[in-house]
Design a protein around this motif. Structure first.
Motif, mmCIF file in Angstrom:
data_model
loop_
_atom_site.group_PDB
_atom_site.id
_atom_site.type_symbol
_atom_site.label_atom_id
_atom_site.label_comp_id
_atom_site.label_asym_id
_atom_site.label_seq_id
_atom_site.Cartn_x
_atom_site.Cartn_y
_atom_site.Cartn_z
ATOM 1 N N ALA A 82 21.124 -19.720 -43.582
ATOM 2 C CA ALA A 82 20.320 -20.026 -42.833
ATOM 3 C C ALA A 82 20.907 -19.550 -40.898
ATOM 4 O O ALA A 82 19.665 -19.409 -40.339
ATOM 5 C CB ALA A 82 19.987 -22.219 -42.673
ATOM 6 N N GLU A 83 21.690 -20.390 -40.929
ATOM 7 C CA GLU A 83 22.454 -20.073 -39.584
ATOM 8 C C GLU A 83 22.130 -18.379 -39.538
ATOM 9 O O GLU A 83 22.311 -18.324 -38.055
ATOM 10 C CB GLU A 83 24.186 -20.231 -39.270
ATOM 11 N N PHE A 84 23.305 -17.233 -40.549
ATOM 12 C CA PHE A 84 23.228 -15.968 -40.308
ATOM 13 C C PHE A 84 21.511 -15.586 -40.658
ATOM 14 O O PHE A 84 20.928 -15.070 -39.257
ATOM 15 C CB PHE A 84 23.547 -15.936 -41.841
ATOM 16 N N THR A 85 20.435 -16.075 -40.489
ATOM 17 C CA THR A 85 19.286 -15.387 -41.058
ATOM 18 C C THR A 85 18.571 -15.456 -39.437
ATOM 19 O O THR A 85 17.789 -14.459 -38.883
ATOM 20 C CB THR A 85 18.363 -16.540 -42.028
ATOM 21 N N GLN A 86 19.470 -17.024 -38.380
ATOM 22 C CA GLN A 86 18.561 -17.063 -37.534
ATOM 23 C C GLN A 86 19.513 -15.683 -36.115
ATOM 24 O O GLN A 86 18.543 -15.090 -36.097
ATOM 25 C CB GLN A 86 19.002 -19.051 -37.108
ATOM 26 N N LEU A 87 20.215 -15.693 -36.681
ATOM 27 C CA LEU A 87 21.562 -14.840 -36.112
ATOM 28 C C LEU A 87 21.263 -13.383 -35.841
ATOM 29 O O LEU A 87 20.607 -12.904 -35.106
ATOM 30 C CB LEU A 87 22.853 -15.239 -36.626
ATOM 31 N N VAL A 88 20.273 -13.329 -37.526
ATOM 32 C CA VAL A 88 19.858 -12.164 -37.687
ATOM 33 C C VAL A 88 18.343 -11.857 -36.564
ATOM 34 O O VAL A 88 18.116 -10.848 -36.388
ATOM 35 C CB VAL A 88 19.404 -11.644 -38.917
ATOM 36 N N HIS A 89 17.905 -12.962 -36.451
ATOM 37 C CA HIS A 89 16.641 -12.465 -35.770
ATOM 38 C C HIS A 89 16.635 -12.482 -34.342
ATOM 39 O O HIS A 89 15.839 -11.463 -34.163
ATOM 40 C CB HIS A 89 15.299 -13.667 -35.874
ATOM 41 N N GLN A 90 17.498 -13.239 -33.803
ATOM 42 C CA GLN A 90 18.086 -13.009 -32.292
ATOM 43 C C GLN A 90 18.811 -12.015 -32.363
ATOM 44 O O GLN A 90 17.900 -11.541 -31.306
ATOM 45 C CB GLN A 90 19.162 -13.978 -32.183
#
Length: 106
Positions: A82-90
């Motif tokens: 979940a954190e990685f997905t947020q990181l990719v969006h950013q």
């Protein structure tokens, strides 16, 4: 009203593409199935994900470290899917699109 709906559908589909791409790349790099990527895995996974999404993966190392620090909530140098997905969006918001960037206006 139909223009707004079309624009929202495009945004939602782009978010879905990013989510699915991040999930695919995360699973590829989470070789021990721990549900976490280590510091060493995060940078490579992020760069691959940016390329997968059509972005330039040449983000400076300090920018990547800043983004990772932002999403590594407990400071253990690993992040969840979940954190990685947020990181990719950013990160995809900071990366340049490849092939087809804005042309100079004459």
């Amino acid at each position: 009203m139909s223009f707004l709906k079309g624009a929202m559908d495009k945004v939602l589909s782009n978010d879905t593409v990013v989510d699915k791409g991040a999930e695919f790349i995360f699973k590829k790099y989470d070789k021990d199935n721990s549900g976490q990527l280590s510091a060493a895995e995060i940078e490579a996974a992020l760069r691959e994900c940016l390329v997968y999404l059509g972005h330039d993966a040449d983000l400076p190392d300090d920018k990547i470290q800043m983004l990772v620090s932002k999403y590594d909530k407990d400071g253990d140098q690993s992040i969840s899917q979940a954190e990685f997905t947020q990181l990719v969006h950013q990160a995809s918001g900071h990366a340049k699109k490849t092939g087809g960037g804005e042309e100079e206006k004459k």
